[in-house]
Design an enzyme around this catalytic site. Structure first.
Site, mmCIF file in Angstrom:
data_model
loop_
_atom_site.group_PDB
_atom_site.id
_atom_site.type_symbol
_atom_site.label_atom_id
_atom_site.label_comp_id
_atom_site.label_asym_id
_atom_site.label_seq_id
_atom_site.Cartn_x
_atom_site.Cartn_y
_atom_site.Cartn_z
ATOM 1 N N HIS A 58 53.020 43.552 -70.027
ATOM 2 C CA HIS A 58 53.728 45.076 -70.142
ATOM 3 C C HIS A 58 55.281 44.831 -69.563
ATOM 4 C CE1 HIS A 58 50.612 48.283 -71.012
ATOM 5 N NE2 HIS A 58 50.848 47.511 -72.021
ATOM 6 N N LEU A 71 54.270 45.405 -63.778
ATOM 7 C CA LEU A 71 53.435 46.181 -62.855
ATOM 8 C C LEU A 71 51.854 46.578 -63.514
ATOM 9 C CD1 LEU A 71 56.689 47.182 -62.515
ATOM 10 C CD2 LEU A 71 55.577 48.659 -60.926
ATOM 11 N N HIS A 72 51.910 46.319 -64.726
ATOM 12 C CA HIS A 72 50.745 46.342 -65.376
ATOM 13 C C HIS A 72 50.157 45.027 -65.941
ATOM 14 C CE1 HIS A 72 52.522 50.302 -66.810
ATOM 15 N NE2 HIS A 72 52.177 50.380 -65.689
ATOM 16 N N ILE A 73 49.092 44.228 -64.915
ATOM 17 C CA ILE A 73 48.911 42.908 -65.340
ATOM 18 C C ILE A 73 47.540 42.940 -65.854
ATOM 19 C CG2 ILE A 73 48.718 40.583 -64.448
ATOM 20 C CD1 ILE A 73 50.710 41.630 -62.215
#
Length: 647
Positions: free
Chosen positions: A413, A582-584
């Site tokens: 993201h 921040l969204h892995i």
């Protein structure tokens, strides 16, 4: 390990070039002690090879040889004027060479983030930032008593869970509630209301992973939580359910329960346990301004569902990315882990799990180590890897698993911010962390892929990563505007091929990722959309996050059309635009066969029975929304199936 006097001298030269102060009240970086914090943060990096590379660079920095390599002139950096030093740094960011641009990005972060963390009132006051809130005088008593290892230690249990974040915490809570003997191993430490002070120093040094901090190409910064509760302690409390079209897409990979009642029931259970609600969605100033712009365009804006209880939606909430001082955020440390601890689970902190043990073709436990070198061995009937989408595939690879989908299909993201500058005060570090979103561009090609617009609470040091640097004085002036800046976050739902996670020679994960041409097109449309929102809301200036200045002044200089053209000219190759993850997600995806996935519909690895994965790495594709609820729902579903098989 320390830095030599020569290396520290070079470090002071670098940080003072980025932040020279104003020659009066505002101190230079070295006068503010920035080089001390920069050195401290560098030495926290667990990757000895990266620390060695930095030391070598600092040894060479003030030599004629490096001067020749960087500028074509054999002059020492220390012999140059401030203006000449700035031109050297700008030659890096403006270079055609990806490696030079990557070097600039690394140096900028190493200099400016510590400066704005520790700069003090003289640095913060011009922007109106009041500094840290301080530690509470009346923190509640902790509900979890984690075990700290002081010697070589062994445990026996039914299930060992590696990690304690959205995946691991939920897994532990479900398994312990089913009567199973659970051991949770967390690499970080426990932090709670006794520690949180609303400041960036404690937040960034204690609550976020020290490495890896960026993809190998330097294109995207990696932001992951560390400590008991993982990312749920520092995330923005945004609690979207997995969208229906995404569930259908995930089911198409062979895990059909994603589209059915089983996964829906897990989402219900998760939202109930976290207390997800829209009762704490009072719009922060920045959210209200973004909503004002969206409504002026006729675009859809709505309230965020949030996992909070008793949130102040004001000063406290804006600092919650550094830990919630009120204890309002319902992290796994407040919910699932507390449940697990109450049911008898043993929760162990400070243990870095290195390998999964196996016998006769089945997982039998794990082996880890502490920072002091103590070995921790856990023997278990089942192992659940919930270390996150970077560390989980690394653990599986270190343990000898070879399925080609392990470490593949990584989704990030990629996110960034377009800035609107307003006459009115925004104070982006205050108010509900995220209370509004705009989703008109979430489907740009008719296949569910596009961008989502949100805002984010920004404190000074975090802000430095997205403000471009074209000289010390100009950057300080830009930062002094922070109280009037609206950050419109552009969050890209990325597609195949995605990125990869592979272990390096030290056994640590190396992340590779490049934004694809198709995703770059969506990112450009996102920049334009965010610019339109800012302009419609009344911004007098709009900036992109490119490292070379891209901006326009509505009605005065440039237009949204020139802004788009300039954004497209700069593009999104490494070192041209600031991007963060921040969204892995997605590096050990769930599916119906080993040809397309790393784990089966039960969450069990195809190669090693008894080894399960329950975290964001299970995502077959990117969720398209903030992923916490999706991660916890997968973990709840997988843990429920595992509990049934073991009991």
């Amino acid at each position: 390990m320390t830095f030599t006097d020569r290396q520290r001298s070079a470090l002071r030269l670098i940080v003072d070039t980025f932040a020279p102060g104003d020659g009066g009240r505002v101190p230079s970086a070295s006068a503010a002690g920035t080089d001390d914090l920069t050195a401290e943060l560098a030495l926290r990096n667990p990757r000895a090879g990266e620390v060695k590379q930095l030391k070598m660079l600092l040894d060479l920095w003030d030599t004629r040889a490096l001067g020749m390599a960087l500028t074509g002139r054999p002059r020492r950096f220390s012999s140059l004027s401030q203006a000449e030093r700035e031109r050297v740094l700008l030659s890096l960011v403006d270079s055609r060479l990806e490696a030079k641009r990557g070097l600039f990005t690394a140096l900028k972060g190493a200099a400016l983030m510590p400066y704005y963390i520790d700069g003090g009132p003289a640095v913060w006051e011009p922007m109106g930032y009041p500094g840290p809130l301080g530690v509470r005088s009346d923190p509640p008593a902790p509900t979890i008593a984690p075990i700290t290892i002081t010697d070589h230690t062994s445990f026996d249990c039914d299930v060992v869970v590696v990690g304690s974040g959205a995946g691991g915490g939920t897994t532990a809570g479900v398994l312990a509630a089913a009567g199973l003997d659970v051991v949770v191993l967390e690499a970080g430490r426990m932090h709670d209301e006794r520690d949180f002070d609303g400041g960036e120093r404690h937040g960034f040094t204690e609550l976020y992973a020290a490495a890896p901090q960026a993809t190998l190409e330097g294109q995207i910064s990696l932001v992951a939580g560390r400590g008991l509760g993982g990312g749920t302690v520092v995330n923005y409390s945004t609690s979207f359910r997995t969208p229906d079209d995404v569930r259908e897409e995930w089911a198409s990979y062979g895990a059909e329960q994603f589209a059915g009642d089983e996964y829906a029931a897990s989402m219900d259970a998760v939202c109930q346990r976290l207390g997800v609600n829209t009762d704490h969605d009072r719009a922060a100033t920045r959210d209200a301004i973004m909503e004002r712009g969206a409504q002026a365009l006729g675009w859809h804006s709505a309230a965020m569902p949030r996992n909070v209880k008793g949130c102040d939606q004001g000063i406290e909430c804006g600092r919650c990315g550094m830990g919630c001082r009120l204890g309002a955020k319902q992290s796994t440390a407040k919910t699932w882990l507390a449940d697990a601890h109450a049911a008898g689970a043993r929760i162990v902190t400070g243990v870095d799990v290195r390998t999964v043990t196996q016998h006769a073709g089945r997982a039998t436990g794990v082996v880890g180590r502490t920072a002091d070198g103590h070995t921790v061995t856990v023997r278990a009937r089942a192992v659940v890897a919930s270390a996150g989408a970077i560390q989980t595939p690394a653990l599986l690879q270190r343990s000898g698993l070879t399925n080609e989908n392990i470490g593949a299909h990584l989704r990030l993201h990629p996110a960034t911010g377009v800035w609107g500058v307003f006459d009115e005060r925004v104070d982006p570090w205050t108010g509900s962390m995220q209370s509004r979103y705009v989703d008109d561009l979430k489907d740009l090609d008719g296949n569910g892929y596009g961008v989502l617009f949100e805002t984010a609470p920004l404190t000074p040091a975090f802000d430095t990563g997205f403000i471009n640097w074209r000289g010390g004085d100009e950057f300080r002036r830009r930062m002094d505007e922070l109280g009037h800046l609206l950050p419109i976050a552009v969050i890209l739902r990325d597609r195949d091929p995605g990125g990869t996670v592979r272990i390096g020679r030290e056994g640590e994960p190396v992340v590779r990722y490049r934004v694809s041409p198709a995703d770059t097109e969506h990112l450009m449309q996102g920049f334009v959309g965010a610019g339109r929102i800012a302009e419609a809301a009344g911004a007098h200036t709009v900036y992109s996050p490119h490292l070379r200045t891209v901006s326009y002044r509505p009605g005065k200089q440039g237009s949204i059309e020139t802004f788009e053209a300039d954004c497209r000219r700069e593009g999104a190759v490494p070192g041209r635009v600031a991007l963060a993850a921040l969204h892995i997600m997605g590096s050990a995806r769930m599916g119906g066969s080993p040809e397309v996935s790393a784990v089966d519909p039960d969450g069990q690895t195809w190669e090693l029975p008894g080894l399960y994965v329950a975290d964001g790495s299970c995502f077959p594709t990117a969720s398209g929304v903030n992923p916490m609820i999706s991660i916890e729902s997968i973990a709840h579903m997988t843990a429920t199936r595992l509990a049934a098989s073991l009991t």
